[in-house]
Design a protein around this motif. Sequence first.
Motif, short mmCIF file in Angstrom:
data_model
loop_
_atom_site.label_atom_id
_atom_site.label_comp_id
_atom_site.label_asym_id
_atom_site.label_seq_id
_atom_site.Cartn_x
_atom_site.Cartn_y
_atom_site.Cartn_z
N VAL A 132 0.86 -1.19 0.00
CA VAL A 132 0.00 0.00 0.00
C VAL A 132 0.89 1.24 0.00
O VAL A 132 1.80 1.37 0.82
CB VAL A 132 -0.92 0.01 1.24
CG1 VAL A 132 -1.79 1.26 1.25
CG2 VAL A 132 -1.79 -1.25 1.25
N LEU A 133 0.62 2.16 -0.91
CA LEU A 133 1.47 3.34 -1.08
C LEU A 133 0.96 4.51 -0.24
O LEU A 133 0.53 5.54 -0.75
CB LEU A 133 1.55 3.70 -2.56
CG LEU A 133 2.14 2.59 -3.43
CD1 LEU A 133 2.09 2.97 -4.90
CD2 LEU A 133 3.56 2.26 -3.01
N ASP A 134 1.03 4.31 1.07
CA ASP A 134 0.54 5.33 2.00
C ASP A 134 1.67 6.04 2.73
O ASP A 134 1.42 6.82 3.66
CB ASP A 134 -0.42 4.71 3.02
CG ASP A 134 0.25 3.59 3.83
OD1 ASP A 134 1.45 3.32 3.63
OD2 ASP A 134 -0.44 2.99 4.66
N GLY A 135 2.90 5.79 2.32
CA GLY A 135 4.05 6.44 2.94
C GLY A 135 4.55 5.76 4.19
O GLY A 135 5.53 6.22 4.79
N SER A 136 3.92 4.66 4.60
CA SER A 136 4.32 4.00 5.84
C SER A 136 5.53 3.10 5.67
O SER A 136 6.18 2.73 6.65
CB SER A 136 3.16 3.19 6.41
OG SER A 136 2.79 2.16 5.52
N LEU A 137 5.85 2.72 4.45
CA LEU A 137 7.00 1.87 4.19
C LEU A 137 8.15 2.70 3.65
O LEU A 137 7.97 3.58 2.80
CB LEU A 137 6.63 0.76 3.20
CG LEU A 137 5.58 -0.23 3.70
CD1 LEU A 137 5.21 -1.20 2.59
CD2 LEU A 137 6.09 -0.98 4.91
N TYR A 138 9.33 2.39 4.12
CA TYR A 138 10.52 3.17 3.78
C TYR A 138 10.70 3.31 2.27
O TYR A 138 10.69 2.33 1.53
CB TYR A 138 11.76 2.48 4.36
CG TYR A 138 13.06 3.14 3.97
CD1 TYR A 138 13.50 4.29 4.63
CD2 TYR A 138 13.85 2.62 2.96
CE1 TYR A 138 14.69 4.89 4.29
CE2 TYR A 138 15.04 3.22 2.60
CZ TYR A 138 15.46 4.36 3.26
OH TYR A 138 16.64 4.95 2.91
N GLY A 139 10.83 4.56 1.80
CA GLY A 139 11.14 4.83 0.42
C GLY A 139 9.99 4.80 -0.56
O GLY A 139 10.16 5.12 -1.73
N ASN A 140 8.81 4.40 -0.12
CA ASN A 140 7.67 4.30 -1.04
C ASN A 140 7.02 5.66 -1.26
O ASN A 140 6.91 6.48 -0.33
CB ASN A 140 6.62 3.34 -0.50
CG ASN A 140 6.95 1.90 -0.81
OD1 ASN A 140 8.04 1.60 -1.32
ND2 ASN A 140 6.04 1.00 -0.52
N ASN A 141 6.56 5.88 -2.47
CA ASN A 141 5.79 7.08 -2.76
C ASN A 141 4.42 7.02 -2.08
O ASN A 141 3.94 5.95 -1.72
CB ASN A 141 5.57 7.21 -4.27
CG ASN A 141 6.86 7.42 -5.03
OD1 ASN A 141 7.81 7.97 -4.49
ND2 ASN A 141 6.89 6.99 -6.27
N VAL A 142 3.82 8.19 -1.91
CA VAL A 142 2.45 8.27 -1.45
C VAL A 142 1.57 8.48 -2.67
O VAL A 142 1.70 9.48 -3.37
CB VAL A 142 2.26 9.42 -0.44
CG1 VAL A 142 0.79 9.55 -0.04
CG2 VAL A 142 3.14 9.22 0.78
N VAL A 143 0.69 7.52 -2.93
CA VAL A 143 -0.16 7.57 -4.12
C VAL A 143 -1.61 7.41 -3.70
O VAL A 143 -2.02 6.33 -3.27
CB VAL A 143 0.21 6.47 -5.14
CG1 VAL A 143 -0.68 6.58 -6.37
CG2 VAL A 143 1.68 6.58 -5.53
N PRO A 144 -2.41 8.48 -3.78
CA PRO A 144 -3.83 8.37 -3.41
C PRO A 144 -4.58 7.41 -4.33
O PRO A 144 -4.22 7.25 -5.50
CB PRO A 144 -4.34 9.81 -3.57
CG PRO A 144 -3.11 10.67 -3.54
CD PRO A 144 -2.03 9.85 -4.16
N GLU A 145 -5.61 6.81 -3.81
CA GLU A 145 -6.45 5.92 -4.60
C GLU A 145 -7.17 6.71 -5.69
O GLU A 145 -7.57 7.86 -5.48
CB GLU A 145 -7.49 5.24 -3.68
CG GLU A 145 -8.40 4.26 -4.38
CD GLU A 145 -7.63 3.20 -5.12
OE1 GLU A 145 -7.89 3.02 -6.31
OE2 GLU A 145 -6.75 2.56 -4.51
#
Length: 281
Positions: free
Chosen positions: A162-175
């Motif tokens: 899930v791209l919610d910013g909670s994982l290191y280095g991942n983008n935040v991408v809204p649904e």
Amino acid sequence: MGRHRKQPEPVFRRGSVIALAGLVPAGVVTVSTASASELNTGEFTALSAAKHEAGTQQAQAAAAATVSDETMHMAKHSGPPVVESVALPQNRAEAQAPAGPLGMPGVAYAAYQNAEKILAQEQPDCHMPWSMLAGIGQIESHQAYGKLDADGNPLEPIYGPVLDGSLYGNNVVPETDGGALDGMTSYARAVGPMQFLPETYRKYAGDGRGIGVSDPQNIYDASLTAGKYLCEGGLDMRDLSQQSRAIMRYNNSMAYVANVMAWETAYRTGVTPHAADLPTI
């Protein structure tokens, strides 16, 4: 850019494929939080080599014999397909098609060849080879983790983190589509064996089975969609610079490009790449 790119969490070794227990529902396959260019570990290379030594050439010849004009799913419907993830029964059987090059599932091999054939008709100047799509599929999901039914559907749906910013280095991408393809309501995640974000998949959706429906979880549809995505803008895969530009649409990294092309060469020649030939970021 239609694809998210990910860096590994510091606590995990680069190149690892991890199951995010607790982050996704049971019965769902997830791709690694590591960069897709780093998914090819020495362990997996050794496994591929063992399969190769056990008789890859014989398996490849048998698989090639099964992929003919009669078995190709050529698109027959005019206009854009309906994009949806189709609910499928549980406990479906794994396909028994002969393995393709380097032990890839025979269904995946057929899907990549099918996409090549359709693209040769629809976008002949692109010169998309099946082996490049196989290189993408290897890095993004290890060819649907080797578990596909006879119709090209993974035995369990494949989702990215899930791209919610909670994982290191991942983008935040809204649904963007209310969770219709990725099952999410707030943030997006990539879907299927070729790992597309829902919005990008809808833009390039290909009907690899000729049924008027494009499902990102189905490897026939997903591989054709990947080919359309890579060919966009009139790029020619016979030109190395244009080829690199196309692959970088998945991940803006020359290391990723090198990994894809290492596996493209491997599948085309039947020679498993060494771990040392697969660069990491």
